[in-house]
Design an enzyme around this catalytic site. Sequence first.
Site, PDB file in Angstrom:
ATOM      1  N   ARG A   1      -6.596   8.260 -10.661  1.00  0.00           N
ATOM      2  CA  ARG A   1      -7.271   8.562  -9.383  1.00  0.00           C
ATOM      3  C   ARG A   1      -6.244   9.006  -8.323  1.00  0.00           C
ATOM      4  NH1 ARG A   1      -6.931   6.718  -3.810  1.00  0.00           N
ATOM      5  NH2 ARG A   1      -8.978   6.874  -2.866  1.00  0.00           N
ATOM      6  N   VAL A   2      -6.586  10.063  -7.614  1.00  0.00           N
ATOM      7  CA  VAL A   2      -5.779  10.536  -6.494  1.00  0.00           C
ATOM      8  C   VAL A   2      -6.679  10.572  -5.270  1.00  0.00           C
ATOM      9  CG1 VAL A   2      -4.573  12.562  -5.565  1.00  0.00           C
ATOM     10  CG2 VAL A   2      -4.194  11.870  -7.937  1.00  0.00           C
ATOM     11  N   GLY A   3      -6.171  10.113  -4.149  1.00  0.00           N
ATOM     12  CA  GLY A   3      -6.973  10.091  -2.929  1.00  0.00           C
ATOM     13  C   GLY A   3      -6.697  11.284  -2.037  1.00  0.00           C
ATOM     14  N   ASP A   4      -6.873  11.088  -0.758  1.00  0.00           N
ATOM     15  CA  ASP A   4      -6.685  12.162   0.220  1.00  0.00           C
ATOM     16  C   ASP A   4      -5.224  12.369   0.598  1.00  0.00           C
ATOM     17  OD1 ASP A   4      -6.764   9.541   1.391  1.00  0.00           O
ATOM     18  OD2 ASP A   4      -6.700  10.514   3.347  1.00  0.00           O
TER      19      ASP A   4
ATOM     20  N   THR B   1      -6.035   7.796   7.301  1.00  0.00           N
ATOM     21  CA  THR B   1      -5.867   6.565   6.538  1.00  0.00           C
ATOM     22  C   THR B   1      -7.251   6.022   6.238  1.00  0.00           C
ATOM     23  OG1 THR B   1      -4.933   4.336   6.596  1.00  0.00           O
ATOM     24  CG2 THR B   1      -5.567   5.266   8.705  1.00  0.00           C
ATOM     25  N   GLY B   2      -7.365   5.293   5.140  1.00  0.00           N
ATOM     26  CA  GLY B   2      -8.670   4.741   4.800  1.00  0.00           C
ATOM     27  C   GLY B   2      -9.164   5.246   3.465  1.00  0.00           C
ATOM     28  N   LEU B   3     -10.457   5.251   3.308  1.00  0.00           N
ATOM     29  CA  LEU B   3     -11.067   5.604   2.028  1.00  0.00           C
ATOM     30  C   LEU B   3     -10.920   7.104   1.763  1.00  0.00           C
ATOM     31  CD1 LEU B   3     -12.756   4.596  -0.387  1.00  0.00           C
ATOM     32  CD2 LEU B   3     -14.788   5.159   0.957  1.00  0.00           C
ATOM     33  N   GLY B   4     -10.003   7.433   0.850  1.00  0.00           N
ATOM     34  CA  GLY B   4      -9.632   8.824   0.626  1.00  0.00           C
ATOM     35  C   GLY B   4     -10.797   9.715   0.241  1.00  0.00           C
TER      36      GLY B   4
ATOM     37  N   THR C   1      -2.141   3.069   4.217  1.00  0.00           N
ATOM     38  CA  THR C   1      -1.261   4.223   4.013  1.00  0.00           C
ATOM     39  C   THR C   1      -0.448   4.479   5.255  1.00  0.00           C
ATOM     40  OG1 THR C   1      -2.786   5.279   2.505  1.00  0.00           O
ATOM     41  CG2 THR C   1      -1.387   6.758   3.762  1.00  0.00           C
TER      42      THR C   1
ATOM     43  N   SER D   1       0.807  -1.222   0.000  1.00  0.00           N
ATOM     44  CA  SER D   1       0.000   0.000   0.000  1.00  0.00           C
ATOM     45  C   SER D   1       0.839   1.271   0.000  1.00  0.00           C
ATOM     46  CB  SER D   1      -0.918  -0.002   1.226  1.00  0.00           C
ATOM     47  OG  SER D   1      -0.168  -0.331   2.371  1.00  0.00           O
TER      48      SER D   1
ATOM     49  N   THR E   1       1.505   6.926   0.065  1.00  0.00           N
ATOM     50  CA  THR E   1       0.642   5.785  -0.260  1.00  0.00           C
ATOM     51  C   THR E   1       0.699   5.434  -1.739  1.00  0.00           C
ATOM     52  OG1 THR E   1      -1.627   4.952   0.024  1.00  0.00           O
ATOM     53  CG2 THR E   1      -1.410   7.180  -0.817  1.00  0.00           C
TER      54      THR E   1
END
Length: 330
Positions: free
Chosen positions: A216-219, A239-242, A188, A86, A206
């Site tokens: 795609r880019v997360g948080d 951490t988790g679903l961005g 992450t 990850s 991450t």
Amino acid sequence: MKSRRKFLKISALGGSMLGSSFTIAKAFAGTADLQKKGKKPVVISTWNHGMDANEAAWKVLKAGGTALDAVEAGVRVTEADPNGHSVGIGGYPDRDGNVTLDACIMDHNSNCGAVAFLQNIKHPISVARKVMEETPHVMLVGQGALQFAKAQGFKEENLLTPEAEKAWKEWLEKAKYQPVINIENHDTIGQLALDSHGNLSGSCTTSGAAYKLHGRVGDSPIIGAGLFVDNEVGAACATGLGEAVVRVAGSSMVVEQMRNGKSPMEACKIVVERIVKKHKDLTNVQVGFLALNHKGEYGAYSVYPGFNYAICEADQANRMEDAKSKMKKW
Ligand code: SD4
């Protein structure tokens, strides 16, 4: 399934944790002076891989180094580990087989730098720091970030390990190219440190959600979402679903709650509750926040059970703690 996976991970770590604690215990010998000054060096990191990351960060803090140097050195260990799926090399790719990395860093003067959608560079956290220190900008993405990294002397390398490639090919067969929310890949690393000078810094890095859409880019690389530091108040990371973290400007909101007098744990809990309120369907919406205030107090909270974090501070051995959660089971 989830708790079993975490349980297996924790059990598997038992042996190496012993090794880490031993080394850290030895490191305490040099911390008495730092404590006498009334400062409290402390470093905290998300998940089990935070143990090794803390150990590297602690070496910097113990020597009187800066929180900024500590949080860069710490997460570089995780980025370099090909067995972690990850973060950095070995990270699971997007659905087209590309490993794309996101990272950011922030210091006690509110300087910050970030990279997103970066490929073929093993240490995005160090590129993020270069963005912070060598450019007038905060964030570089994709080809531009890669071009900048190469100009700064970073070497391109293939980050898709045979193991990650195999997992991706198996996923392709099962999932038929449909992007999914992958709850098994929320690991992450975010790291927060308070140094002996009383300054805070944080880092976050991450490979993002496994098998995500290309681009795609997360948080995690977004200052205020995946990470935020305000030296007068505290620091937080997520951490988790961005997508869920971005929706509530997660880490900056945790810091604001601490500014309003909440403890780090209460601050994390309030923002977790905000996420819970905003999602009608909470299936797979796992998010965990970690926070450290300017006094060296820390805390965490998550939507579902299973989130844990590593703590290393002067008077105790590097250790893991489980975060409390809003939902009591998955
Ligand atoms: C993201 N927050 O890209 C990251 C994923 C992750 O622990 O693994 N977080 O959404």
